[in-house]
Design a protein around this motif. Structure first.
Motif, short mmCIF file in Angstrom:
data_model
loop_
_atom_site.label_atom_id
_atom_site.label_comp_id
_atom_site.label_asym_id
_atom_site.label_seq_id
_atom_site.Cartn_x
_atom_site.Cartn_y
_atom_site.Cartn_z
N LEU A 6 33.89 -3.85 -38.08
CA LEU A 6 35.15 -4.82 -37.27
C LEU A 6 34.43 -5.58 -36.49
CD1 LEU A 6 37.41 -5.81 -38.31
CD2 LEU A 6 38.69 -4.37 -36.64
N LEU A 7 34.16 -4.61 -35.96
CA LEU A 7 33.75 -4.98 -34.77
C LEU A 7 32.70 -6.35 -35.06
CD1 LEU A 7 33.69 -2.98 -31.59
CD2 LEU A 7 35.29 -4.75 -31.65
N VAL A 8 31.91 -6.09 -35.18
CA VAL A 8 30.16 -7.17 -35.92
C VAL A 8 30.84 -8.26 -36.98
CG1 VAL A 8 27.86 -7.13 -36.22
CG2 VAL A 8 28.68 -4.69 -35.37
N LEU A 52 25.06 -4.12 -39.33
CA LEU A 52 25.75 -3.91 -40.22
C LEU A 52 25.64 -2.87 -41.34
CD1 LEU A 52 27.12 -7.42 -40.88
CD2 LEU A 52 28.58 -5.44 -40.08
N LEU A 53 23.79 -2.95 -41.30
CA LEU A 53 23.07 -2.34 -42.21
C LEU A 53 23.29 -0.40 -41.81
CD1 LEU A 53 21.03 -2.27 -44.57
CD2 LEU A 53 18.71 -2.01 -42.88
N LEU A 72 33.13 -15.73 -36.03
CA LEU A 72 33.50 -16.45 -34.93
C LEU A 72 32.06 -17.10 -34.25
CD1 LEU A 72 36.00 -14.40 -32.60
CD2 LEU A 72 36.34 -16.38 -34.02
N GLY A 73 31.08 -16.51 -35.22
CA GLY A 73 29.68 -17.37 -34.29
C GLY A 73 28.37 -17.32 -33.45
N ARG A 74 29.30 -15.71 -33.14
CA ARG A 74 28.39 -15.33 -31.98
C ARG A 74 26.78 -14.82 -32.18
NH1 ARG A 74 30.88 -13.80 -27.30
NH2 ARG A 74 29.29 -12.20 -26.98
N ARG A 75 25.87 -15.05 -31.38
CA ARG A 75 24.47 -14.75 -31.11
C ARG A 75 24.74 -13.61 -30.74
NH1 ARG A 75 20.04 -20.15 -30.61
NH2 ARG A 75 21.09 -20.91 -32.63
N TRP A 115 28.32 -8.46 -28.71
CA TRP A 115 29.01 -7.28 -28.12
C TRP A 115 29.99 -6.23 -28.78
CZ3 TRP A 115 33.66 -6.01 -27.13
CH2 TRP A 115 34.56 -5.91 -25.93
N LEU A 116 29.46 -5.34 -28.32
CA LEU A 116 29.91 -4.28 -28.39
C LEU A 116 30.96 -3.20 -27.01
CD1 LEU A 116 28.31 -2.38 -30.82
CD2 LEU A 116 30.18 -3.70 -31.95
N PRO A 117 31.53 -2.56 -27.30
CA PRO A 117 32.86 -1.81 -26.64
C PRO A 117 31.32 -0.42 -26.05
CG PRO A 117 34.06 -1.87 -27.66
CD PRO A 117 33.00 -2.48 -28.42
#
Length: 198
Positions: free
Chosen positions: A73-75, A47-48, A81-84, A87-89
């Motif tokens: 948006l993806l991040v 994000l940074l 959703l709490g994902r650690r 994932w990015l396409p």
């Protein structure tokens, strides 16, 4: 200042140095490079870095704010959703900028990064709860959805980039005051944007 705080507050300049080095290694910096740089720092740098690009003059390049919006948006959705592990396409991971453009942006951002690094530290742990982080992520989701529109509203993408940057840095440093600033900046940004829209 303790040595622990020195390590914490060097984060932003360290990330900029590593992003710049990645560009010098192969002539460009991709999203995959940034994800690799993030390592165990998690989603903060993901994000940074887009946030910093939105603040820099690169945000004036057509389509750049939209691309930044898609990444954010993806991040952000995955943080909600709490994902650690983010994932990015592959198409997004392959997107990048030339080393020359990255150098120009970092030269513009480095003085600001130095001032932020002196300010950021681990504090207000109560403000870094899972709920607070997810609420701040929702703010970034809203900003990301608005990024394509911001291409035609002067300076709006820079304000959005500032909010995203502060959130990314808050995640990296565990700075509750910075996390609170995300909400303050978002409300202030809305106050500036609404008169321009209407």
């Amino acid at each position: 200042m303790t040595s622990t705080n020195s390590q914490t507050t060097a984060e932003l300049c360290t990330v900029l140095d590593r992003v710049q080095a990645a560009g010098h290694d192969d002539g460009s910096v991709t999203v995959a490079d940034v994800q690799h740089i993030a390592g165990d720092r998690g989603s903060g740098p993901l994000l940074l870095v887009p946030g910093l690009l939105a603040v820099s003059p690169l945000s004036g390049i057509p389509s750049v704010p939209t691309i930044i919006g898609v990444i954010v948006l993806l991040v952000s959705v995955q943080i909600v959703l709490g994902r650690r592990h983010i994932w990015l396409p592959q198409k997004i991971r392959d997107a990048g900028l030339s080393a020359r453009k990255v150098d120009k942006a970092i030269a513009y951002l480095r003085p600001v990064a130095g001032r932020i690094d002196r300010f950021a530290t681990r504090r207000w742990a109560w403000m870094t709860s899972r709920i607070a982080v997810r609420l701040a992520s929702l703010v970034c989701v809203l900003i990301a959805l608005a990024m394509p529109v911001m291409e035609v509203i002067p300076f709006s993408s820079s304000v959005a980039g500032l909010v995203i940057t502060v959130f990314g840095l808050a995640l990296m440093t565990g700075d509750g005051l910075m996390l609170l600033s995300v909400f303050v900046l978002f409300v202030a940004g809305l106050g500036l944007a609404v008169p321009l829209i209407w």
